[in-house]
Design an enzyme around this catalytic site. Sequence first.
Site, PDB file in Angstrom:
ATOM      1  N   SER A 269       0.835  -1.197   0.000  1.00 51.46           N
ATOM      2  CA  SER A 269       0.000   0.000   0.000  1.00 51.46           C
ATOM      3  C   SER A 269       0.869   1.247   0.000  1.00 51.46           C
ATOM      4  O   SER A 269       1.974   1.241   0.549  1.00 51.46           O
ATOM      5  CB  SER A 269      -0.908   0.028   1.237  1.00 51.46           C
ATOM      6  OG  SER A 269      -1.652   1.228   1.288  1.00 51.46           O
TER       7      SER A 269
ATOM      8  N   ASP B 230      -7.667  -4.480   0.245  1.00 51.68           N
ATOM      9  CA  ASP B 230      -8.544  -3.658  -0.591  1.00 51.68           C
ATOM     10  C   ASP B 230      -9.823  -3.486   0.199  1.00 51.68           C
ATOM     11  O   ASP B 230     -10.428  -4.469   0.642  1.00 51.68           O
ATOM     12  CB  ASP B 230      -8.833  -4.288  -1.951  1.00 51.68           C
ATOM     13  CG  ASP B 230      -9.379  -3.240  -2.917  1.00 51.68           C
ATOM     14  OD1 ASP B 230      -8.688  -2.236  -3.148  1.00 51.68           O
ATOM     15  OD2 ASP B 230     -10.502  -3.402  -3.424  1.00 51.68           O
TER      16      ASP B 230
ATOM     17  N   PHE C  83      -9.275   7.875   8.662  1.00 50.36           N
ATOM     18  CA  PHE C  83      -8.927   8.330   7.322  1.00 50.36           C
ATOM     19  C   PHE C  83     -10.030   7.881   6.375  1.00 50.36           C
ATOM     20  O   PHE C  83     -10.940   7.139   6.747  1.00 50.36           O
ATOM     21  CB  PHE C  83      -7.559   7.782   6.889  1.00 50.36           C
ATOM     22  CG  PHE C  83      -7.484   6.280   6.773  1.00 50.36           C
ATOM     23  CD1 PHE C  83      -7.708   5.649   5.563  1.00 50.36           C
ATOM     24  CD2 PHE C  83      -7.197   5.490   7.884  1.00 50.36           C
ATOM     25  CE1 PHE C  83      -7.641   4.254   5.450  1.00 50.36           C
ATOM     26  CE2 PHE C  83      -7.116   4.104   7.775  1.00 50.36           C
ATOM     27  CZ  PHE C  83      -7.353   3.492   6.556  1.00 50.36           C
ATOM     28  N   GLY C  84      -9.966   8.351   5.136  1.00 55.71           N
ATOM     29  CA  GLY C  84     -10.981   7.964   4.162  1.00 55.71           C
ATOM     30  C   GLY C  84     -12.365   8.440   4.566  1.00 55.71           C
ATOM     31  O   GLY C  84     -12.565   9.600   4.940  1.00 55.71           O
TER      32      GLY C  84
ATOM     33  N   ASP D  64     -14.058   7.452   7.153  1.00 54.00           N
ATOM     34  CA  ASP D  64     -14.297   7.198   8.582  1.00 54.00           C
ATOM     35  C   ASP D  64     -15.186   8.239   9.264  1.00 54.00           C
ATOM     36  O   ASP D  64     -16.044   7.874  10.072  1.00 54.00           O
ATOM     37  CB  ASP D  64     -12.971   7.108   9.337  1.00 54.00           C
ATOM     38  CG  ASP D  64     -12.263   5.776   9.122  1.00 54.00           C
ATOM     39  OD1 ASP D  64     -12.831   4.888   8.441  1.00 54.00           O
ATOM     40  OD2 ASP D  64     -11.137   5.615   9.632  1.00 54.00           O
TER      41      ASP D  64
ATOM     42  N   HIS E 275     -13.903  -3.465  10.056  1.00 54.16           N
ATOM     43  CA  HIS E 275     -13.855  -4.451   8.983  1.00 54.16           C
ATOM     44  C   HIS E 275     -12.439  -5.001   8.819  1.00 54.16           C
ATOM     45  O   HIS E 275     -12.235  -6.187   8.573  1.00 54.16           O
ATOM     46  CB  HIS E 275     -14.315  -3.810   7.678  1.00 54.16           C
ATOM     47  CG  HIS E 275     -13.637  -2.499   7.352  1.00 54.16           C
ATOM     48  ND1 HIS E 275     -13.602  -1.437   8.235  1.00 54.16           N
ATOM     49  CD2 HIS E 275     -12.947  -2.076   6.263  1.00 54.16           C
ATOM     50  CE1 HIS E 275     -12.937  -0.432   7.691  1.00 54.16           C
ATOM     51  NE2 HIS E 275     -12.524  -0.800   6.490  1.00 54.16           N
ATOM     52  N   ARG E 276     -11.447  -4.109   8.976  1.00 54.92           N
ATOM     53  CA  ARG E 276     -10.047  -4.534   8.850  1.00 54.92           C
ATOM     54  C   ARG E 276      -9.680  -5.465  10.015  1.00 54.92           C
ATOM     55  O   ARG E 276      -9.003  -6.474   9.839  1.00 54.92           O
ATOM     56  CB  ARG E 276      -9.150  -3.302   8.801  1.00 54.92           C
ATOM     57  CG  ARG E 276      -7.701  -3.608   8.432  1.00 54.92           C
ATOM     58  CD  ARG E 276      -6.948  -2.349   7.997  1.00 54.92           C
ATOM     59  NE  ARG E 276      -7.408  -1.903   6.689  1.00 54.92           N
ATOM     60  CZ  ARG E 276      -8.060  -0.758   6.457  1.00 54.92           C
ATOM     61  NH1 ARG E 276      -8.313   0.071   7.454  1.00 54.92           N
ATOM     62  NH2 ARG E 276      -8.457  -0.438   5.257  1.00 54.92           N
TER      63      ARG E 276
END
Length: 208
Positions: A23, A84, A167-168, A170, A195-196
Amino acid sequence: MSGEGGEPQAIRKLRPGKLVIASHNPGKVREIAALLEGHGLDVVSAAELDLPEPEETGTTFVMNAELKARVAADLSGLPALADDSGMCVEALGGDPGIFSARWAGERKDFGAAMRLVQDKVDAIDGASRDAHFVCALALAWPDGHVEWFEGRVDGTLVWPPRGDKGFGYDPMFLPEGRDQTFGEMDQDEKHAISHRADAFRQLVAAVF
């Protein structure tokens, strides 16, 4: 979980040593490194090794994770772990989904991406605000063997975005049963339910 070609295979154990996180996203690299602590791994990112970012041509989270992991393992000669992930909004037919990062554009402007999600949902009368995050992990070895794992967390969208710790997307995602968005949560709390984290629990149980 699967091996090469998607066919079930015996789980291959990951030995202590160097592991490439495939990544170039600093926030994602930090989260993955934290989730891997204590397993004897010397983690290095694809960016640190100047590895290219492959074009994500897969049609699922698993396919894109596997593509990235294979490229990093092949080019580095080391085991590589790729993630992903993305947010899927029920009212938008699962979008942005695998295109979550691309909605933010080349400049990775997730403020604009969140606004785009909000505007699209607002344009639908009586739209559900249900959403979920998906994380697919692919662990690839230089010989082509791959294991993969997929996690999920459900929740709802909030507006305006809240918090600056994630991040993203969130800050606009409120996980089910919680009163703080992922953007407001301390990282340890997020890691416990995300989820991660779900995908990593499966990975750790299988390969360590």
